[in-house]
Design an enzyme around this catalytic site. Structure first.
Site, mmCIF file in Angstrom:
data_model
loop_
_atom_site.group_PDB
_atom_site.id
_atom_site.type_symbol
_atom_site.label_atom_id
_atom_site.label_comp_id
_atom_site.label_asym_id
_atom_site.label_seq_id
_atom_site.Cartn_x
_atom_site.Cartn_y
_atom_site.Cartn_z
ATOM 1 N N GLY A 1 0.817 -1.198 0.000
ATOM 2 C CA GLY A 1 0.000 0.000 0.000
ATOM 3 C C GLY A 1 0.857 1.256 0.000
ATOM 4 O O GLY A 1 2.056 1.217 0.279
ATOM 5 N N CYS A 2 0.222 2.386 -0.332
ATOM 6 C CA CYS A 2 0.958 3.651 -0.455
ATOM 7 C C CYS A 2 1.430 4.161 0.903
ATOM 8 O O CYS A 2 2.610 4.482 1.085
ATOM 9 C CB CYS A 2 0.081 4.678 -1.152
ATOM 10 S SG CYS A 2 -1.601 4.774 -0.505
#
Length: 322
Positions: free
Chosen positions: A131-132
């Site tokens: 994920g970011c």
């Protein structure tokens, strides 16, 4: 040439992935699957690609014509798709959703953070792209975990642009709500905490302290600015060596220690994380582009590793800042 396909082609992440793959010298983008947009031009949805391609979305899945399949689907949909379809054994899969990021019995995906699992990614056919938020936070903590230096609670404050919420409009991504406004959400219980703790424990098995994470919605479109602080038992020289040694072979993590504070602008449109380390009771600030290094660019970085290409091929992108 590596032949690639994309499933779930209408979102922000897919649009950035398409842009990168179209300009990658070793890749041919064969198809972009989207049932809701089948027959429409890619440029009808991704206006930034105007003049770059005449391709159209398709509802077909010609597996036999590709080497790698990227999933830019909603969380939960990749697993449903793979359970329902017979995927050829030769096909490499890179999933940008949350579906396979957590270790579990029967999960054959490797966690695709190259700064942590580079050698494993090279040997794998199935990669779960991080994920970011998770990417940005982990890059600031991995050197400490490797040195067994995580000995206290970790505090994280991170502000993200509206693209992180996805292309589908919602009350909190609407311009008239975001403008001149910020808000906290999922305080202390964000879904990325599980994968962050998993990675830290991979390097420091005895780490069991809390990660106090406060995510903030910002009134800008793209990017993440993360501030992390914790107790650190060491000197500035120790910290410099830890971080420089850990990232010496990481082309997309740029380290600055006691240099000028930058902004998100140098990261925009690049596959790059700027990591700023300040020693005042040990604090670190690090920046990452939410779309590129936290999603699409990282996915292509993983593809380069899987197929034995030089890591930076197709990813030396200029920032959209002056």
């Amino acid at each position: 040439m590596i032949k690639a396909g994309i499933i779930g082609g209408a979102g922000y992440t897919a649009g950035e992935l398409i842009r990168i793959l179209l300009n990658h010298p070793q890749v041919e983008l064969v198809f972009v699957n989207s049932t809701s947009n089948a027959g429409n031009k890619l440029t009808d949805v991704h206006g930034g690609l105007l003049g770059e391609t005449d391709m159209s979305f398709t509802d077909q899945l010609p597996y036999d014509k590709i080497d790698v399949l990227f999933f830019c689907t909603a969380h939960g949909d990749t697993k449903k798709f793979l359970d329902a379809n017979d995927i050829p054994n030769h096909l490499k899969i890179i999933d940008l959703s949350t579906d396979y990021r957590h270790k579990a019995v029967g999960n054959k995906f490797i966690y695709g953070l190259p700064e942590l699992n580079k050698e494993g990614i090279k040997q794998s056919s199935y990669v779960a792209n991080p994920g970011c938020f998770a990417t940005a936070i982990q890059l600031g903590l991995l050197p400490l975990a490797k040195a067994n230096k995580l000995t206290s609670e970790i505090h994280v404050n991170a502000i993200t642009g509206s693209t992180g919420a996805g292309v589908k409009p919602s009350a909190t991504s609407h311009f008239s709500w975001r403008e001149n406004n910020i808000s906290v959400y999922k305080a202390f219980e964000h879904q990325h905490l599980t994968e962050i703790k998993q990675s830290l424990n991979q390097l420091q098995a005895n780490f069991g302290e809390d990660i106090n994470f406060i995510p903030v919605r910002g009134n800008f479109t793209r990017g993440i600015f993360v501030s992390t602080y914790l107790n650190y038992d060491g000197t500035i020289e120790d910290a410099q060596k830890l971080y420089k040694d850990y990232y010496k072979d990481s082309p997309f993590t740029k380290l600055s220690i006691h240099e000028r504070i930058s902004s998100l602008l140098p990261c925009f449109s690049r596959c790059r994380t700027h990591l700023f380390v300040f020693i005042t009771c040990f604090k670190s600030i690090f920046l990452s582009d939410i779309i590129v290094n936290g999603a699409s660019g990282q996915a292509v970085h993983n593809m380069n590793l899987i197929f034995g290409l030089e890591e930076t091929v197709g990813l030396n992108l200029k920032a959209s800042a002056f």
